[in-house]
Design an enzyme around this catalytic site. Structure first.
Site, PDB file in Angstrom:
ATOM      1  N   GLU A   1     -11.536  -0.907   1.557  1.00  0.00           N
ATOM      2  CA  GLU A   1     -10.630   0.156   1.203  1.00  0.00           C
ATOM      3  C   GLU A   1      -9.237   0.062   1.801  1.00  0.00           C
ATOM      4  O   GLU A   1      -8.389   1.167   2.223  1.00  0.00           O
ATOM      5  CB  GLU A   1     -10.969   1.529   1.073  1.00  0.00           C
TER       6      GLU A   1
ATOM      7  N   LEU B   1     -12.576  -4.450  -7.880  1.00  0.00           N
ATOM      8  CA  LEU B   1     -11.153  -4.876  -7.627  1.00  0.00           C
ATOM      9  C   LEU B   1     -11.251  -6.343  -6.789  1.00  0.00           C
ATOM     10  O   LEU B   1     -10.581  -7.331  -7.317  1.00  0.00           O
ATOM     11  CB  LEU B   1     -10.455  -3.961  -6.899  1.00  0.00           C
TER      12      LEU B   1
HETATM   13  N1  CAA Z   1      -0.502   4.961  -7.179  1.00  0.00           N
HETATM   14  C1  CAA Z   1       0.145   4.446  -8.413  1.00  0.00           C
HETATM   15  N2  CAA Z   1       1.138   3.442  -8.240  1.00  0.00           N
HETATM   16  C2  CAA Z   1       1.155   2.800  -7.192  1.00  0.00           C
HETATM   17  C3  CAA Z   1       0.614   3.348  -5.812  1.00  0.00           C
HETATM   18  C4  CAA Z   1      -0.416   4.336  -5.881  1.00  0.00           C
HETATM   19  N3  CAA Z   1      -1.082   4.908  -4.897  1.00  0.00           N
HETATM   20  N4  CAA Z   1       1.094   2.416  -5.058  1.00  0.00           N
HETATM   21  C5  CAA Z   1       1.972   1.522  -5.631  1.00  0.00           C
HETATM   22  N5  CAA Z   1       2.135   1.919  -6.891  1.00  0.00           N
HETATM   23  C6  CAA Z   1       3.055   1.519  -7.615  1.00  0.00           C
HETATM   24  C7  CAA Z   1       4.454   1.184  -7.231  1.00  0.00           C
HETATM   25  O1  CAA Z   1       5.075   2.491  -7.479  1.00  0.00           O
HETATM   26  C8  CAA Z   1       5.117   0.151  -7.793  1.00  0.00           C
HETATM   27  O2  CAA Z   1       5.350   0.579  -9.101  1.00  0.00           O
HETATM   28  P1  CAA Z   1       6.712  -0.166  -9.801  1.00  0.00           P
HETATM   29  O3  CAA Z   1       6.718  -1.585  -9.774  1.00  0.00           O
HETATM   30  O4  CAA Z   1       6.827   0.645 -10.960  1.00  0.00           O
HETATM   31  O5  CAA Z   1       7.865   0.410  -8.705  1.00  0.00           O
HETATM   32  C9  CAA Z   1       3.944  -1.013  -7.979  1.00  0.00           C
HETATM   33  O6  CAA Z   1       2.805  -0.091  -7.876  1.00  0.00           O
HETATM   34  C10 CAA Z   1       3.826  -1.951  -6.768  1.00  0.00           C
HETATM   35  O7  CAA Z   1       3.702  -1.132  -5.412  1.00  0.00           O
HETATM   36  P2  CAA Z   1       4.038  -1.657  -4.138  1.00  0.00           P
HETATM   37  O8  CAA Z   1       5.150  -2.519  -4.170  1.00  0.00           O
HETATM   38  O9  CAA Z   1       3.664  -0.767  -3.120  1.00  0.00           O
HETATM   39  O10 CAA Z   1       2.956  -2.901  -4.060  1.00  0.00           O
HETATM   40  P3  CAA Z   1       2.745  -3.913  -2.815  1.00  0.00           P
HETATM   41  O11 CAA Z   1       2.388  -4.961  -3.423  1.00  0.00           O
HETATM   42  O12 CAA Z   1       3.763  -3.637  -1.847  1.00  0.00           O
HETATM   43  O13 CAA Z   1       1.224  -3.316  -2.280  1.00  0.00           O
HETATM   44  C11 CAA Z   1      -0.599  -3.444  -0.616  1.00  0.00           C
HETATM   45  C12 CAA Z   1       0.448  -4.016  -1.348  1.00  0.00           C
HETATM   46  C13 CAA Z   1      -0.215  -2.121  -0.180  1.00  0.00           C
HETATM   47  C14 CAA Z   1      -1.243  -4.401   0.441  1.00  0.00           C
HETATM   48  C15 CAA Z   1      -1.805  -3.316  -1.767  1.00  0.00           C
HETATM   49  O14 CAA Z   1      -2.088  -4.457  -2.752  1.00  0.00           O
HETATM   50  C16 CAA Z   1      -3.055  -2.824  -1.008  1.00  0.00           C
HETATM   51  O15 CAA Z   1      -3.463  -1.588  -0.943  1.00  0.00           O
HETATM   52  N6  CAA Z   1      -4.123  -3.751  -0.871  1.00  0.00           N
HETATM   53  C17 CAA Z   1      -5.223  -3.410  -0.205  1.00  0.00           C
HETATM   54  C18 CAA Z   1      -6.314  -3.461  -1.404  1.00  0.00           C
HETATM   55  C19 CAA Z   1      -7.438  -2.690  -0.828  1.00  0.00           C
HETATM   56  O16 CAA Z   1      -7.450  -1.595  -0.165  1.00  0.00           O
HETATM   57  N7  CAA Z   1      -8.681  -3.147  -1.301  1.00  0.00           N
HETATM   58  C20 CAA Z   1      -9.929  -2.529  -1.236  1.00  0.00           C
HETATM   59  C21 CAA Z   1     -10.810  -2.813  -2.292  1.00  0.00           C
HETATM   60  S1  CAA Z   1     -11.970  -1.526  -3.007  1.00  0.00           S
HETATM   61  C22 CAA Z   1     -13.237  -1.367  -1.745  1.00  0.00           C
HETATM   62  O17 CAA Z   1     -13.266  -2.145  -0.602  1.00  0.00           O
HETATM   63  C23 CAA Z   1     -14.376  -0.717  -2.447  1.00  0.00           C
HETATM   64  C24 CAA Z   1     -15.805  -1.312  -2.069  1.00  0.00           C
HETATM   65  O18 CAA Z   1     -16.539  -1.374  -3.155  1.00  0.00           O
HETATM   66  C25 CAA Z   1     -16.234  -1.429  -0.770  1.00  0.00           C
END
Ligand code: CAA
Length: 406
Positions: free
Chosen positions: A363, A125
């Site tokens: 995450e 991602l």
């Molecule tokens: N499951 C399914 N759908 C979801 C969801 C979930 N948990 N959360 C949100 N959605 C859906 C919503 O229902 C919405 O759908 P609709 O358009 O149909 O209404 C859509 O997704 C958009 O949701 P949001 O408006 O909530 O999205 P946002 O833009 O506000 O989210 C954010 C912003 C929360 C900051 C998000 O971008 C986020 O979590 N960012 C952090 C990313 C992250 O954790 N990255 C880590 C990478 S992985 C890693 O680190 C692993 C490794 O290998 C080390």
């Protein structure tokens, strides 16, 4: 409300605790110093069934519930953050996404070998310019006939150079924001896929962390996970599961800090008595106990919600934020209790401190989780059921042998 663990959960917990005590803790410092993944780790985790712990038996797994997954992650990180990170990416982010979103063909082709530990899996991602800001990623997927052509670079990917399968998110419609993203199963042997390792990390030094480069990679349509445009939801759903394993693991790290500090405080003497008898040391041990018990309740609640098939984004995020923040505090106090010895790698607590810092970044940073929690309270974020939920745990279905299914 029942706080007891059942026989299966206790048996899995004991199996992993014994493995960690006998095979992980004795060598973890050595691999951390070498900054290499112990080559025995993945094969042993596969052999013990850990890599498929909560996947239904019909898909090559062990058929345990989601609480067991949390308990396993807690036990793993009690000894070694690296082993828990493997569970977060291989199992939490990737395998559970296949269980949640995969077609029957995709489950048979990709999930079964992953659950058996014959193939390893990772999650693509994050990009060099997009971590928290998922929606501004630049990887693209262009449909041409029955294929997609993928281009882009993924960064900070755990198991990048070890995994056979990647769950990759790319933009199919760059003008459509989060509705323009799609999820794909990319395999490491596809022409145009290259991977490499990142060195010089503060923590998780024995972990395999790297990058994935995709140059005109041809991915067949049947490798698309979910529908076109559902990639953001697949990613967020994956994070609901990955964050659960991070939360449970951080609880194991707090326990490690508490146990090592308690042991040391009873042995080390100042002013003619064990430092455990000094009030300020007792206070630190008391706080660590508080952090351990409260974080543990949060992840177990999230695990229970997963078992019930209830949307748990909010509770899982809270558990991840609280447990990882507390693990940093616990590690700081553990080093402090150990004094100068805590500053050297003669004792494990300096490693705990370095490793704890990863948990508040990957995450979803603590700041992202704080924003999400505030938005729930303010009514800006809802918890409505999703089109595709992680299936609720059903012991009969999870434990049925494949022959019985046919
Ligand atoms: N499951 C399914 N759908 C979801 C969801 C979930 N948990 N959360 C949100 N959605 C859906 C919503 O229902 C919405 O759908 P609709 O358009 O149909 O209404 C859509 O997704 C958009 O949701 P949001 O408006 O909530 O999205 P946002 O833009 O506000 O989210 C954010 C912003 C929360 C900051 C998000 O971008 C986020 O979590 N960012 C952090 C990313 C992250 O954790 N990255 C880590 C990478 S992985 C890693 O680190 C692993 C490794 O290998 C080390």
């Amino acid at each position: 409300m029942d706080f007891s663990l059942n026989q299966e959960q206790l048996a899995a917990q004991k199996m992993v605790r014994d493995y960690v005590a006998k095979e992980v803790i004795p060598v973890v410092g050595e691999w951390d110093r070498k900054q290499e993944l112990n080559p025995a780790t993945l094969p042993r985790m596969a052999e013990l069934g850990i890599l498929g712990i909560s996947i239904p038996v019909r898909y090559g797994g062990q058929g345990f519930d989601y609480i067991t997954l949390g308990l396993v992650c807690e036990e793993l990180e009690r000894g070694d953050t690296t082993s828990r990170v493997i569970m977060s990416v291989h199992f939490g982010l990737n395998s559970l996404s296949l269980l949640q979103w995969g077609t029957e063909e995709q489950k048979q082709k990709f999930l079964v070998p992953q659950a058996r530990g014959e193939k390893y899996a990772a999650f693509g991602l994050t990009e060099p310019g997009a971590g928290s800001d998922v929606v501004n990623m630049t990887s693209t997927a262009r449909r041409v006939g029955d294929k997609y052509i993928l281009n882009g670079e993924k960064m900070w990917i755990s198991l990048a150079s070890k995994a056979h399968h990647f769950l990759v998110i790319a933009k199919t419609d760059p003008s459509a924001g989060h509705k323009g993203m799609t999820a794909f199963i990319v395999t490491s042997d596809m022409p145009g896929v290259t991977t490499g390792d990142i060195h010089g990390k503060l923590g998780v030094r024995a972990g395999s962390t790297g990058w994935i480069n995709m140059e005109n990679v041809e991915v067949p349509v049947e490798n698309r996970l979910g529908e076109e445009g559902e990639g953001f939801k697949v990613a967020m759903g994956a994070l609901d599961n990955g964050r659960y394993t991070v939360a449970a693991g951080a609880v194991g790290l707090i326990r490690a800090c508490l146990e090592e500090s308690t042991k040391y405080a009873k042995e080390r003497k100042t002013g003619g008595k064990p430092i455990a008898e000094h009030q300020l040391i007792k206070q630190k041990l008391a706080y660590m106990t508080n952090w351990y018990e409260s974080s543990r309740l949060l992840y177990l609640k999230a695990g229970w919600m997963k078992n019930e098939g209830v949307r748990n984004t909010r509770e899982t995020g809270l558990a991840k934020w609280v447990a990882t923040d507390f693990s940093v505090q616990a590690a700081l106090e553990a080093v402090q209790i150990h004094g100068s010895y805590g500053f050297s790698d003669e004792y494990p607590v300096e490693r705990y401190l370095r490793n704890s810092k990863g948990g508040v970044i990957y995450e979803g940073t603590s700041e992202i989780h704080q924003l999400m929690q505030a938005d729930y309270v303010l009514g800006n974020r809802d918890d409505k059921p999703l089109r595709c939920e992680l299936p609720a745990y059903d012991a009969e279905y999870w434990q049925a042998e494949p022959e019985a299914v046919r």
